[in-house]
Design an enzyme around this catalytic site. Sequence first.
Site, PDB file in Angstrom:
ATOM      1  N   ASP A  46       0.863  -1.110  -0.063  1.00  0.00           N
ATOM      2  CA  ASP A  46      -0.010  -0.078   0.017  1.00  0.00           C
ATOM      3  C   ASP A  46       0.808   1.180  -0.153  1.00  0.00           C
ATOM      4  O   ASP A  46       1.557   1.529   0.928  1.00  0.00           O
ATOM      5  CB  ASP A  46      -0.789  -0.143   1.292  1.00  0.00           C
ATOM      6  CG  ASP A  46      -2.142   1.258   1.423  1.00  0.00           C
ATOM      7  OD1 ASP A  46      -2.954   1.097   0.815  1.00  0.00           O
ATOM      8  OD2 ASP A  46      -1.355   2.312   1.816  1.00  0.00           O
ATOM      9  N   TYR A  51       2.675   9.733  -0.109  1.00  0.00           N
ATOM     10  CA  TYR A  51       4.023   9.316   0.797  1.00  0.00           C
ATOM     11  C   TYR A  51       5.241   9.532  -0.063  1.00  0.00           C
ATOM     12  O   TYR A  51       6.187   9.493   0.419  1.00  0.00           O
ATOM     13  CB  TYR A  51       3.800   7.626   0.583  1.00  0.00           C
ATOM     14  CG  TYR A  51       2.435   7.321   1.511  1.00  0.00           C
ATOM     15  CD1 TYR A  51       1.647   8.094   2.271  1.00  0.00           C
ATOM     16  CD2 TYR A  51       2.171   5.973   1.616  1.00  0.00           C
ATOM     17  CE1 TYR A  51       0.528   7.730   2.655  1.00  0.00           C
ATOM     18  CE2 TYR A  51       0.782   5.545   2.140  1.00  0.00           C
ATOM     19  CZ  TYR A  51       0.109   6.413   2.728  1.00  0.00           C
ATOM     20  OH  TYR A  51      -1.040   6.135   3.280  1.00  0.00           O
ATOM     21  N   HIS A 104      -7.708   9.660  -1.543  1.00  0.00           N
ATOM     22  CA  HIS A 104      -6.823   9.398  -0.007  1.00  0.00           C
ATOM     23  C   HIS A 104      -7.824  10.355   0.722  1.00  0.00           C
ATOM     24  O   HIS A 104      -7.779   9.852   2.053  1.00  0.00           O
ATOM     25  CB  HIS A 104      -5.509  10.298  -0.239  1.00  0.00           C
ATOM     26  CG  HIS A 104      -4.643   9.330   0.760  1.00  0.00           C
ATOM     27  ND1 HIS A 104      -3.095   9.647   0.411  1.00  0.00           N
ATOM     28  CD2 HIS A 104      -4.554   9.142   2.042  1.00  0.00           C
ATOM     29  CE1 HIS A 104      -2.530   9.114   1.696  1.00  0.00           C
ATOM     30  NE2 HIS A 104      -3.756   8.614   2.356  1.00  0.00           N
TER      31      HIS A 104
END
Length: 495
Positions: A46, A51, A104
């Site tokens: 994931d 990120y 997200h």
Amino acid sequence: MHFGSVKLNDGNEIPAIGFGSGSVNKGRDATDLVCRAIEAGFSHIDTAQAYRNEDGVGEAIRESGLARNEVFVTTKYSSGVIQDTFSESLDKLGLKYVDLYLIHHPEYVAPDLEGSWKILEKFKDDGLTKSIGVSNFGVEHLQTIIKIARIKPAVNQIEFHPYTYARNKPLLAYCAKHGIVIEAYSSLAPITKFPGGPVDAPINAAAKRLGITSNQVIFAWVKAKGAVIVTTSSKKERLEEYLAVGDLPPLTKEEILAIDEAGAKGPENRAKLQDVKESFESGLEGDEAMPNIWLPEDVLPGFKDACLDFFSKGFELQEAILKALAVAFDLPEDYFVQFHTKPDNQLRLLHYPSVPLEVLNSNKITRINGHSDFGSITIVFQDDVGGLEVEDPNRPGSFVPVPPVPGSIIVNAGDFLMRWSNDIIRSTIHRVRAPTGPASADGMVPERCAIPYFVCPDFSTVIDAIPGTWSDERPKRYEPISAAGYVLKRLAANY
């Protein structure tokens, strides 16, 4: 290590446990971490645009030698033109398709949630992703999608652990109704963030019965709820510990219920002690959404005018402080001022009555528990009694007194300034306890007064790291988020 898979509402399957490349790994090269996870037995990886490590994830997948159909890859959208962002994610991952693509956070596609979802449906139609879903969505956000969706979200990835379970029941029920699988992140928060809370006892009891770790009990609880686990660790032995949960006997119904009931009480460090204080609050005069409530003028003559005058002077003072901060960061003087055009601030008058020192020190009551402030800065005026304490940033959980200095004000950094400065200036955890001086002859702590003025940016402002605070060597530590979205998130977490 048999965790198996979970069937999705579109007919695809998702491995029931996944390795997350976020958390403390954001902005770092994830190659070695993901390689270690795959070697340990994870086949579900994931990641996310936010990120900033999709390239490392892709490199690790290539180094693993696994066939494409042997690894399940999730990534997520957070900013930019969705089509361009998704294309960039595929390029960084080095893949022709992902197994799951998520929005997200609903704030990242506001106000066009419906249009954004239709774009994800097109990605699935074109074979660029096998499944589509969301993350951090509430019932109202899902309802917006469901009413126009040709393809329902396959998953909703949310913070999920015993302390969030009770408040999430309506969301869980709605997802179950529509066949939306829950993916759980931060499941170990009761151990890592809130140790010593009510769930410790039932978790430890189950761990003792089964001869397993507390971490494994929590994951067994998550598994029992039917949620997919997303977790992370840099240690191979931890990863193996987590994967071993797939082969453990299940928790009993009684153990699950005991954890549920303890979790509903909330962690001990979430303001469960009685605050002994009195307060009066006022904000922007004329705000129809949150109007000020004043005493009749004949009851307390001049009080309203004094508060409004203080509020106005606070707004002038905040501008000077914000300009000084901008100069300190080598930015244009009005950089922060531009995000604080409306005085959507809060003035609070605080009175802490005299209480027995023995009771205050016994933690049976508190003046105010440890917390950080939501906004940009807080300007604090306090009397000479003392009792304000701040957390030592180098020793979490350890607090030091802030002695009163005659004629001074305190400027406390809030969460938004911390996010703007990319942690160069940290949001200060603070609390009010008994002052360091002796109690009176009768054992009573003297009363205390303080006036905090909370400075908040315009709610439409998107908070992101400012220029000069981040680089390849020091990446951004927080995802961009609107001021309104963050405040609502904090309020939901606290209340």
